[in-house]
Design an enzyme around this catalytic site. Structure first.
Site, PDB file in Angstrom:
ATOM      1  N   VAL A 136     -29.656  15.654 -56.335  1.00 23.04           N
ATOM      2  CA  VAL A 136     -29.431  14.835 -55.304  1.00 23.04           C
ATOM      3  C   VAL A 136     -29.583  15.269 -53.601  1.00 23.04           C
ATOM      4  CG1 VAL A 136     -27.771  13.292 -54.174  1.00 23.04           C
ATOM      5  CG2 VAL A 136     -27.792  13.599 -56.594  1.00 23.04           C
ATOM      6  N   MET A 137     -29.185  16.308 -53.507  1.00 14.88           N
ATOM      7  CA  MET A 137     -29.414  16.768 -51.977  1.00 14.88           C
ATOM      8  C   MET A 137     -30.927  17.073 -51.755  1.00 14.88           C
ATOM      9  SD  MET A 137     -26.680  17.283 -50.246  1.00 14.88           S
ATOM     10  CE  MET A 137     -26.778  18.521 -49.130  1.00 14.88           C
TER      11      MET A 137
ATOM     12  N   VAL B  12     -32.203  24.641 -54.507  1.00 20.65           N
ATOM     13  CA  VAL B  12     -31.699  24.950 -55.609  1.00 20.65           C
ATOM     14  C   VAL B  12     -30.459  25.760 -55.851  1.00 20.65           C
ATOM     15  CG1 VAL B  12     -34.211  25.152 -56.449  1.00 20.65           C
ATOM     16  CG2 VAL B  12     -32.884  27.150 -55.535  1.00 20.65           C
TER      17      VAL B  12
ATOM     18  N   ALA C 113     -27.623  28.437 -55.657  1.00 20.66           N
ATOM     19  CA  ALA C 113     -27.464  29.753 -55.281  1.00 20.66           C
ATOM     20  C   ALA C 113     -27.717  30.822 -56.016  1.00 20.66           C
ATOM     21  CB  ALA C 113     -26.493  30.060 -54.238  1.00 20.66           C
TER      22      ALA C 113
ATOM     23  N   ASN D 207     -26.248  26.887 -50.607  1.00 25.22           N
ATOM     24  CA  ASN D 207     -25.066  27.547 -50.271  1.00 25.22           C
ATOM     25  C   ASN D 207     -25.030  28.934 -50.736  1.00 25.22           C
ATOM     26  OD1 ASN D 207     -23.281  25.652 -48.677  1.00 25.22           O
ATOM     27  ND2 ASN D 207     -22.632  24.819 -50.457  1.00 25.22           N
TER      28      ASN D 207
ATOM     29  N   HIS E 206     -17.854  27.096 -42.195  1.00 19.98           N
ATOM     30  CA  HIS E 206     -17.602  25.586 -42.151  1.00 19.98           C
ATOM     31  C   HIS E 206     -16.782  25.206 -43.471  1.00 19.98           C
ATOM     32  CE1 HIS E 206     -19.019  21.808 -43.804  1.00 19.98           C
ATOM     33  NE2 HIS E 206     -19.015  21.178 -42.634  1.00 19.98           N
TER      34      HIS E 206
ATOM     35  N   GLU F 298     -13.299  23.542 -44.223  1.00 22.38           N
ATOM     36  CA  GLU F 298     -13.171  22.190 -45.077  1.00 22.38           C
ATOM     37  C   GLU F 298     -12.271  22.204 -46.070  1.00 22.38           C
ATOM     38  OE1 GLU F 298     -16.145  20.700 -48.602  1.00 22.38           O
ATOM     39  OE2 GLU F 298     -17.014  20.890 -46.337  1.00 22.38           O
ATOM     40  N   TYR F 299     -12.127  23.480 -46.638  1.00 23.54           N
ATOM     41  CA  TYR F 299     -10.910  23.723 -47.575  1.00 23.54           C
ATOM     42  C   TYR F 299      -9.602  23.467 -47.045  1.00 23.54           C
ATOM     43  CZ  TYR F 299     -13.771  25.667 -51.733  1.00 23.54           C
ATOM     44  OH  TYR F 299     -14.535  25.942 -52.657  1.00 23.54           O
TER      45      TYR F 299
ATOM     46  N   ARG G  83       5.001  53.921 -44.320  1.00 19.80           N
ATOM     47  CA  ARG G  83       3.783  54.690 -44.968  1.00 19.80           C
ATOM     48  C   ARG G  83       3.819  56.279 -44.608  1.00 19.80           C
ATOM     49  NH1 ARG G  83      -0.560  53.311 -42.584  1.00 19.80           N
ATOM     50  NH2 ARG G  83      -1.972  53.580 -44.221  1.00 19.80           N
TER      51      ARG G  83
END
Length: 482
Positions: free
Chosen positions: A12-13, A74, A76, A102, A186, A190-191, A445
């Site tokens: 689609v993309m 395609v 990644a 991506n 980005h 979005e998440y 520590r």
């Protein structure tokens, strides 16, 4: 006449980007590994256009103007490398390969370096906007070999989304994997945005008991405020959508969220770079928790979980919730830009943060009204460390603080999960606290591992060790950061 650009990948993309390019006067040569999809595309969505089909990579390459520009749309990973390996023997020096998927930015770093040695220019371009954006104007974030920019710029800026001032939501980001890194962040934001909106929805739905129609009206109203954004807009649409039986479709969707990895990559890189990307990381974990559906159902029964009541005027709570959402959203973007800044410094990318905000103004999933204010903030102060310190955003955070605390406190009180709004508030409380309890951590520590500590009455960089028990000795362990 040969093609201006070739595109590999007709999902689609890929199809929508090709149609977009055609609409803007660019001649595109289309190819797909399953060549029957090329014919289907030419006889379907591309019928009557100037789009040309290719049934082999050799045919694709031979039908392109020099320097050839070939864009991969395609999956990644190994698929990208496989196509690169097949293309390189067919190309000449100076030709350009573009990865519009991506991809993880370290892969883009590697590919830029490897292909530069072979004389091929490589561009890693983040593309955001989904199907609609690809078709009518996405946000495009290109990085890689700067020499390629002058050749791809007319196409990318031609097809990209435009702001109200007709500025292209596409500009050169930086060298190597900078474009894919910015796209990754980005997606992380979005998440975070999606989780924050979902928490607001759950507060209204389960806490206030509002109907879907009422919530739709609220989100529509919110979209006329500083919360004006694509995700708020579509949330209103989703709340108003009815199934065939007239009931809200949203109630019939299983509460188990999927993910493709870019949010996780954002969190991993934040940990590697030492940036407290708490909100975005919590949004990824929230999706992981949502996937444990059967366990959650059993645990609710085991603990006899029941939500408490929210007293008071519901519309007053809705306004408080709007302010909490707005403040949390600012923190989400602020953390994202902190990570971008750190990567720019670590990799010497010299990123323009205002330009990044501009590229997100239109076309992409996180596009929102206050991205213009983010650009203004970095235009005023290019060295801004924390977005919340900018006068415009600080004023909003100050104004929203009381309502923000009220909403988060109430969610804790009644047992309503609110991981990201509470995480955002906790981050700001920590960031604005001059002295945190990390002195205790350093003492611990040093006590058990001789890891040393710094003293407030001594210069920074000097490390000390104490023999806390009188039995541990005076030899200190190496101090280092991870």
């Amino acid at each position: 006449m040969k093609g201006d650009i070739g595109v590999i990948g007709l999902a689609v993309m890929g199809q929508n980007l090709i149609l977009n390019m055609n609409d803007h006067g660019f001649k595109v040569v289309a190819y797909n590994r399953t060549t029957s999809k090329v014919d289907e595309f030419l006889e379907g969505a591309a019928k009557g256009t100037n789009i040309v089909g290719a049934h082999s990579l050799e045919e694709l390459v031979s039908n392109l103007e020099s320097p050839r520009k070939i864009m991969l749309m395609v999956r990644a990973g190994d698929v990208v490398d496989a196509f690169i390996n097949q293309l390189v023997p067919l190309l000449d020096k100076g030709d350009i390969i573009i990865d519009g998927g991506n991809s993880n930015y370290p892969d883009t770093n590697r590919r830029v370096a490897e292909l530069r040695e072979k004389g091929i220019r490589y561009v890693g371009a983040g593309v955001s906007g989904g199907e609609e954006g690809a078709r009518f104007g996405p946000s495009i974030m290109p990085g890689g070999d700067k020499e390629a920019w002058e050749f791809v710029k007319p196409i990318f800026q031609g097809i990209s989304a435009k702001t109200a001032e007709n500025e292209a939501c596409c500009d050169w980001v930086g060298k190597d994997g900078a474009g894919h890194f910015v796209k990754m962040v980005h997606n992380g934001i979005e998440y975070g945005d999606m989780q924050l909106i979902s928490e607001a929805y759950q507060f209204m739905n389960d806490g206030l008991g509002l109907s879907h129609d009422a919530m739709q009206d609220i989100f529509k109203a919110w979209n006329t405020t500083e919360l004006d954004s694509y995700l708020v807009e579509i949330t209103a649409d989703i709340l108003g959508y009815k199934d065939e039986d007239g009931a809200p479709l949203l109630d019939k969707i299983l509460d188990s969220a999927g993910q493709k990895g870019t949010g996780k990559w954002t969190g991993i890189n934040a940990l590697d770079m030492g940036i407290p990307l708490t909100l975005i990381t919590d949004s990824v974990f929230a999706r992981c928790l949502s996937s444990l559906k059967d366990q959650r159902v059993a645990a609710e029964a085991l603990f006899d979980k029941k939500l408490g009541d929210i007293d008071g005027d519901k519309m007053e709570w809705v306004e408080a919730l709007r302010q909490a959402l707005l403040a949390s959203k600012i923190i989400s973007y602020a953390q994202g830009f902190m990570l971008i800044r750190q990567a720019s410094e670590d990799y010497n990318w010299e990123l323009n943060y205002g330009n990044v905000a501009l590229m997100w103004r239109g076309g992409c999933i996180i596009r929102s009204a206050f991205l213009g204010n983010i650009r203004d903030a970095y235009a005023t102060n290019g060295d801004l460390q924390f977005l919340g310190s900018d006068p415009y955003f600080k004023a909003i955070l100050d104004e929203c603080m009381s309502a923000w605390r009220k909403v988060v406190s109430k969610s804790f009180e009644i047992g309503l999960p609110m991981p990201c709004m509470s995480s955002a508030l906790t981050f700001l409380d920590g960031y604005t606290t001059a002295r945190l309890p990390a002195n205790m951590i350093q003492a611990q520590r040093d006590y058990f591992g001789a890891h040393t500590y710094e003293r407030i009455d001594q210069p920074r960089g000097e490390h000390f060790h104490t023999n806390w028990t009188g039995k541990g000795g005076n030899t200190a362990s190496t101090t280092y950061d991870v």
